[in-house]
Write a protein that holds these residues in place. Structure first.
Motif, mmCIF file in Angstrom:
data_model
loop_
_atom_site.group_PDB
_atom_site.id
_atom_site.type_symbol
_atom_site.label_atom_id
_atom_site.label_comp_id
_atom_site.label_asym_id
_atom_site.label_seq_id
_atom_site.Cartn_x
_atom_site.Cartn_y
_atom_site.Cartn_z
ATOM 1 N N UNK A 141 -26.150 -36.908 -93.968
ATOM 2 C CA UNK A 141 -24.831 -36.501 -93.478
ATOM 3 C C UNK A 141 -23.927 -37.713 -93.282
ATOM 4 N N UNK A 142 -24.501 -38.844 -92.850
ATOM 5 C CA UNK A 142 -23.702 -40.059 -92.702
ATOM 6 C C UNK A 142 -23.237 -40.575 -94.076
ATOM 7 N N UNK B 86 -18.957 -41.325 -98.040
ATOM 8 C CA UNK B 86 -18.458 -41.128 -99.399
ATOM 9 C C UNK B 86 -17.104 -40.424 -99.371
ATOM 10 N N UNK B 87 -16.954 -39.481 -98.442
ATOM 11 C CA UNK B 87 -15.722 -38.696 -98.372
ATOM 12 C C UNK B 87 -14.572 -39.510 -97.807
ATOM 13 N N UNK B 88 -14.836 -40.274 -96.753
ATOM 14 C CA UNK B 88 -13.761 -40.948 -96.022
ATOM 15 C C UNK B 88 -14.293 -42.265 -95.447
ATOM 16 N N UNK C 198 -24.788 -48.711 -94.627
ATOM 17 C CA UNK C 198 -24.997 -47.451 -95.350
ATOM 18 C C UNK C 198 -24.911 -47.676 -96.858
ATOM 19 N N UNK D 250 -20.988 -38.669 -105.731
ATOM 20 C CA UNK D 250 -20.048 -38.673 -104.607
ATOM 21 C C UNK D 250 -19.454 -40.059 -104.386
ATOM 22 N N UNK E 132 -19.308 -46.119 -87.694
ATOM 23 C CA UNK E 132 -20.507 -46.184 -88.531
ATOM 24 C C UNK E 132 -20.596 -47.534 -89.240
ATOM 25 N N UNK E 133 -21.805 -48.068 -89.384
ATOM 26 C CA UNK E 133 -21.992 -49.337 -90.095
ATOM 27 C C UNK E 133 -21.925 -49.102 -91.603
ATOM 28 N N UNK F 280 -21.996 -28.919 -102.227
ATOM 29 C CA UNK F 280 -22.894 -30.057 -102.401
ATOM 30 C C UNK F 280 -24.362 -29.619 -102.455
ATOM 31 N N UNK G 204 -32.653 -37.415 -96.740
ATOM 32 C CA UNK G 204 -32.630 -36.289 -95.807
ATOM 33 C C UNK G 204 -32.211 -36.787 -94.423
ATOM 34 N N UNK G 205 -32.733 -37.959 -94.043
ATOM 35 C CA UNK G 205 -32.500 -38.479 -92.700
ATOM 36 C C UNK G 205 -31.049 -38.943 -92.505
ATOM 37 N N UNK H 77 -22.701 -38.798 -96.747
ATOM 38 C CA UNK H 77 -21.660 -37.897 -97.258
ATOM 39 C C UNK H 77 -20.321 -38.214 -96.575
ATOM 40 N N UNK H 78 -20.355 -38.405 -95.256
ATOM 41 C CA UNK H 78 -19.130 -38.762 -94.534
ATOM 42 C C UNK H 78 -18.541 -40.061 -95.081
#
Lengths: 254, 284
Positions: free
Chosen positions: B157-158, B163-165, B179, B37, B174-175, B221, B153-154, B160-161
């Motif tokens: 979702x951050x 990586x996407x945008x 990340x 990703x 978000x930092x 995914x 797991x923890x 993935x976000x």
């Protein structure tokens, strides 16, 4: 929370610089809840820079931007940003519904997963942009206009007080443009303020209460009738503007 | 059939090797999805080469036991350097990574070439020795794998976000740099976890092939991760069975680590062929 007569967004003599290069000078004006401002100007005028400054992603060199009564960085949770769809990876393995659900992540918080309520809000947002039937489709398989609508739905799912759209109508078909405009109008009716950068003067004229005419510095900030005038447009666009008999001006698109 | 497929694992060293490769297969399945990703394949490749001098220096300084610590230090340092280099964008990150990769790898070769049993040591460091994995190495691998998978797991979702945008993630507050650092460190931990079993070079296959195979087959995914784990585990199993069978019944000595990698690549090629055929059929 700002009171009803306090503007959502205030530019106070804002100057933004990248190093020693001035990107944008002396932007001055305000946007109230339920109103939209169009950022109009030629390519490289500083429209995207201004949007990034509202998000607190580029520092303001002089002056100040006030968002919902606070600093840009402090107000991010109530601000939604819609990027241009074609800047995103078309191969990314994610569904349209998955993209919209991302709009809930901030309020869901770290460690937790989006719950039933979040999924309902996301589904409703996708419905507002007219794409409920495409929820399970992979984002990259949608058309450019549909992807832009999905990104707007993600912003709607954030339930923002201030919505920032970066060139949302570029390369977008008529159906998607109407859907975008309708969804933005509903957000405004619900009390959100909107900032939208666009090349489309006609759209700015019919859909926005205010226009900020830019090219490195501000050429006008006010109602469309007062800012989208032949004189100001020619001043801002220079050689890219052409005056047609008296009252009408056309500007070249990039 | 069971003589070829199951019986080999009644030998304790084969059972340990299988367990090690199963853990690494699942780990690779999960982590390779994020490498895919974020398009970190080249960064992951750099990490595998920069961990090498850590392994060698750790070995020279403290023997077998020093390998883990040396790899860990080199891996985490590289992860930090990678994050800073790619965030600053002062140099083309491709060129910077290539310089880092080749410089660190050379340091490792220089140090190892001062050893007397130079070539056999080098082979071990590069290609691992999965058949002699010890119980304590298994525990090390399992603990690192647990840390990496739990972290993903923890904050999955951050990540993935982001990586996407990336701009959208920054806009939402978000930092992003933090990340990125966490993901780079997690990739480094996979390299460290796998270094003794499959070596510093072959671990790159575990970091790329599982999810790349899954992505060829599915669009979601969660399924990419699932297929990646299956591919990772089956690749490990097939590699062991084939290399064991070849040496016991065929008299041909195959490196088990390299055979595992070839099994993984075979899965990728099969998926590629399937995706190609499906495209043709759909186009009709």
């Amino acid at each position: 929370m700002p009171s009803n007569n306090e503007p959502t967004l205030v530019f106070d003599r804002v100057t933004v610089a990248y190093g020693s290069v001035l990107a944008l000078q002396d932007v001055h004006g305000e946007v109230r809840a339920g109103e939209a401002v169009a950022l109009v100007g030629p390519n490289g005028a500083g429209k995207s820079t201004l949007i990034k400054a509202i998000l607190g992603l580029v520092p303001v060199a002089r002056g100040a931007i006030t968002v919902l009564g606070g600093s840009p960085a402090a107000s991010r949770s109530k601000v939604a940003y819609v990027p241009q769809a074609d800047t995103l990876d078309e191969d990314f393995p994610i569904s349209a519904a998955g993209v919209v659900l991302m709009g809930r992540y901030r309020s869901v918080g770290w460690l937790r997963r989006p719950g039933r309520t979040d999924k309902a809000i996301a589904a409703d947002a996708l419905d507002q942009v007219g794409l409920a039937d495409r929820a399970k489709d992979r984002f990259g398989t949608l058309s450019g206009g549909q992807r832009q609508r999905v990104l707007l739905a993600r912003a709607i799912a954030q339930q923002p007080k201030l919505l920032l759209l970066d060139e949302p109508f570029n390369g977008v078909d008529a159906v998607s443009q109407d859907a975008l405009l309708a969804a933005v109008a509903k957000l405004k009716a619900d009390g959100a303020a909107v900032v939208v950068s666009t090349h489309d003067l006609a759209l700015a004229h019919v859909s926005c209460e205010e226009v900020c005419l830019l090219n490195k510095h501000q050429f006008g900030f006010g109602p469309p009738d007062a800012t989208l005038t032949p004189e100001l447009l020619q001043a801002a666009y220079g050689g890219q503007a052409l005056e047609l008999h008296g009252d009408h001006v056309i500007v070249s698109r990039p | 059939m069971s003589a070829y497929l199951i019986d080999p694992f009644s030998l304790p060293f084969m059972a340990r090797a299988l367990l090690e490769l199963c853990i690494l297969g699942v780990l690779g399945g999960v982590v390779s999805a994020f490498v895919l990703l974020r398009k970190l394949a080249f960064a992951a490749d750099t990490l595998t080469h920069t961990v090498f001098p850590g392994v060698v220096i750790g070995f020279v300084a403290a023997g077998e036991g020093g390998i883990f610590v040396g790899a860990l230090i080199a891996g985490v340092l590289t992860a930090v350097a990678l994050t800073v280099l790619t965030a600053a964008r002062r140099v083309s990150s491709d060129a910077a990574l290539a310089v880092l990769l080749t410089a660190m790898f050379s340091v490792g070769v220089v140090v190892v070439s001062r050893q007397t049993e130079y070539t056999s040591d080098l082979t071990t460091f590069l290609f691992g020795h999965v058949l002699t994995v010890s119980g304590s190495q298994l525990v090390q691998t399992a603990v690192l794998a647990a840390i990496v998978v739990l972290t993903l797991v923890v904050i999955g979702k951050e990540l993935v976000l982001r990586a996407f945008d990336g701009v959208g993630a920054r806009a939402a507050g978000y930092p992003v740099a933090a990340l990125d650092l966490v993901l780079n460190v997690l990739v480094a931990l996979v390299v460290v976890a796998a270094v003794q079993a499959v070596g510093t070079v072959l671990v790159i296959a575990l970091l790329i092939v599982p999810a790349a195979t899954g992505r060829l087959l599915v669009d979601r995914l969660g399924l990419v991760v699932g297929i990646g784990c299956v591919v990772g585990v089956l690749g490990g199993y097939a590699g062991l069975v084939i290399s064991f069978g070849a040496s016991v019944y065929g008299g041909v000595r195959l490196s088990s680590g390299a055979t595992v990698v070839l099994a993984l690549v075979a899965a990728y090629v099969l998926a590629l062929a399937y995706a190609g055929v499906r495209r043709v059929v759909v186009a009709r």
